[in-house]
Design an enzyme around this catalytic site. Structure first.
Site, PDB file in Angstrom:
ATOM      1  CD  GLU A  68      -3.139  -0.718   0.074  1.00  0.00           C
ATOM      2  OE1 GLU A  68      -2.633  -1.063  -1.219  1.00  0.00           O
ATOM      3  OE2 GLU A  68      -4.172  -0.247   0.270  1.00  0.00           O
ATOM      4  CB  THR A 109      -6.207   8.195  -3.106  1.00  0.00           C
ATOM      5  OG1 THR A 109      -6.897   6.987  -3.541  1.00  0.00           O
ATOM      6  CG2 THR A 109      -6.268   8.011  -1.636  1.00  0.00           C
TER       7      THR A 109
END
Lengths: 311, 311
Positions: A131, A184
């Site tokens: 991530e 994001t």
């Protein structure tokens, strides 16, 4: 051993479950990324091919490679060889944990091939390194449910503190993925740095009630608690027809829902498959006239997380 | 019927359980207010005497009178007669729900004498009218646990949405009440109107974890979740030696704790009676040299709420 070959399925996940922004996530039965994995005599991670998305096969530039390498380092065996072929079924940027599924599947598969030296919970930390590569931050809110299944809660990062929550047996999720791009980083930037105390109290009342509702299998309480007074009002603007979608899905039988991750996907929870499918139809009705491409997924909550099978 | 007489015990409560500011409360086994109550031929509420505190016996100026009157109104029988004598064992202003215990005991007792027309949950709303008289706001975070017992969560006020949480069997609470005055209005005023998003997220992660910990009977998770990064840092200054007390109580075996209600009482949760008593001793050790009068209470969590017995 070297020729033993496994198939790995790593599920899509919904993070930021309504009031549970940054802390509560859940795993789906489908879609999911798939892997063929085996031990290899070549040290480190080898990615032979990525199907379905234009992603690097350089293990240092691919979340699978980075996540497995973190595992091998911790194991003190950086030269163990792991080979994988990735079938990327979750569209990157969809907001249902595409990079998280790849990271999660990679570490659970590698751990299996290495004789299970780590527990599933321990694997979360390695997947978080994937991530970090994907988004610049080592979030756990998608990789935790992908690995552990069900609903998970990330209480804190320092120290890392993750707990699995009870998942009521009849809980289903319906997701619509409008094929638009929401970065994001943009979705983060529009958030306010400060929030009203009154809103914050309402939010943590809802978080407490959502967790209680899951344990009580009280679908009405879950429904009332699926409210986000802090993030959704800011981010809803990023998603076409968000409020219309939400209102109509609830009319069609959804318990409630919200933005999945940082969008653009929207999720709705329902009690039972019939309601979940009605919600999917309603999503279709709302989105069909908009001129935006979209995909819809209907899934029971996945309580197992990543699944491994023999090839 | 008119001469049937009951005894009512209404427990002290802890509101604002750490991260659960304004939403999570719990009930104690002791101390508690006590009542002798009976039906009366005189319409409305008659308060014959209040022992142990200088409170009005005028039912319009006493939380018991106001709470019962709200019940009688809703019942459509405002002229039913209820007579009570109150033994005030919980010190007003202590921060362990003194007015709430009186309001809660009054409505549960009156409901019993009237043949149980309302459920316990329905009674919360009437007791809240007592709280409105006492503090100017119809809070539920003390009356809910006083009436329902155990841990309770107030998800929202509009609409009123209260749920009982699971209480682990070995959970005890130790409370120290320093005999200083902290006005609820002052304690409210020093709170900030806005809070950092990062703090709010940490708080609702803790709230979710605390609720999960209660259901899992996971004392370690409860311990880690008993953290308040928003209100405690502002209010700790109101309470002598707050941080020393907290650190030493945890060393003595407490899972964690915080300010009870808006203070000045401080509560600590423990697993088992022995730990709770060690914590009481440590509270004594910290407070004895301070030159402040104090009382200490040790109690199992009360899972029944208000108790009624025959006289």
């Amino acid at each position: 051993m070297e020729n033993d070959c496994i198939k790995v399925f790593a599920p899509a996940t919904v993070a930021n479950v309504a009031c549970g922004f940054d802390v509560i996530g859940l795993a789906m039965e489908a879609p999911g990324d798939e892997f063929i994995m085996r031990r290899s005599s070549k040290p480190g991670v080898t990615i032979t091919k990525v199907h379905g998305a234009n992603l690097s096969t350089d293990p240092a530039q691919n979340v699978c490679g980075v996540a497995i390498q973190a595992l091998l380092q911790k194991l003190g065996n950086p030269d163990a060889g792991i080979e994988l072929e990735l079938f990327k079924n979750i569209t990157p940027g969809s907001g249902i944990g595409s990079s998280a599924a790849s990271s999660a599947g990679a570490v659970v598969g590698a751990n299996h091939l290495l004789g299970e030296p780590f527990t599933r919970k321990q694997l979360v930390r390695f997947a978080m390194e994937g991530e970090r590569l994907a988004s610049g931050a080592a979030h756990a809110d998608n990789v935790a449910p992908a690995i552990l299944g069900g609903f998970t809660l990330v209480r804190s990062y320092k120290p890392l503190d993750i707990t699995s929550l009870h998942t009521p047996g009849e809980l289903w999720v319906t997701v619509i993925h409008p094929q638009i791009e929401v970065k994001t980083s943009d979705a983060r930037e529009i958030l306010k740095q400060k929030v009203l105390m009154t809103d914050a109290i309402r939010q943590w009342g809802n978080v407490g009630a959502l967790v209680a509702g899951l344990y009580q299998e009280n679908y009405e309480l879950i429904s009332r608690a699926l409210e986000d007074v802090i993030v959704e009002p800011v981010r809803a603007i990023l998603i076409p027809a968000f409020y219309e979608l939400k209102v109509k899905c609830k009319e069609a039988g959804a318990l409630g829902g919200g933005i999945s991750g940082s969008g653009p996907s929207v999720f709705m929870l329902s009690k039972g498959e019939a309601n979940a499918r009605n919600v999917a139809e309603m999503m279709n009705t709302v989105y069909a006239p908009l001129g935006v491409d979209y995909k819809i997924h209907v899934s029971k909550i996945n309580t197992e997380g990543v699944k491994i099978s023999k090839v």
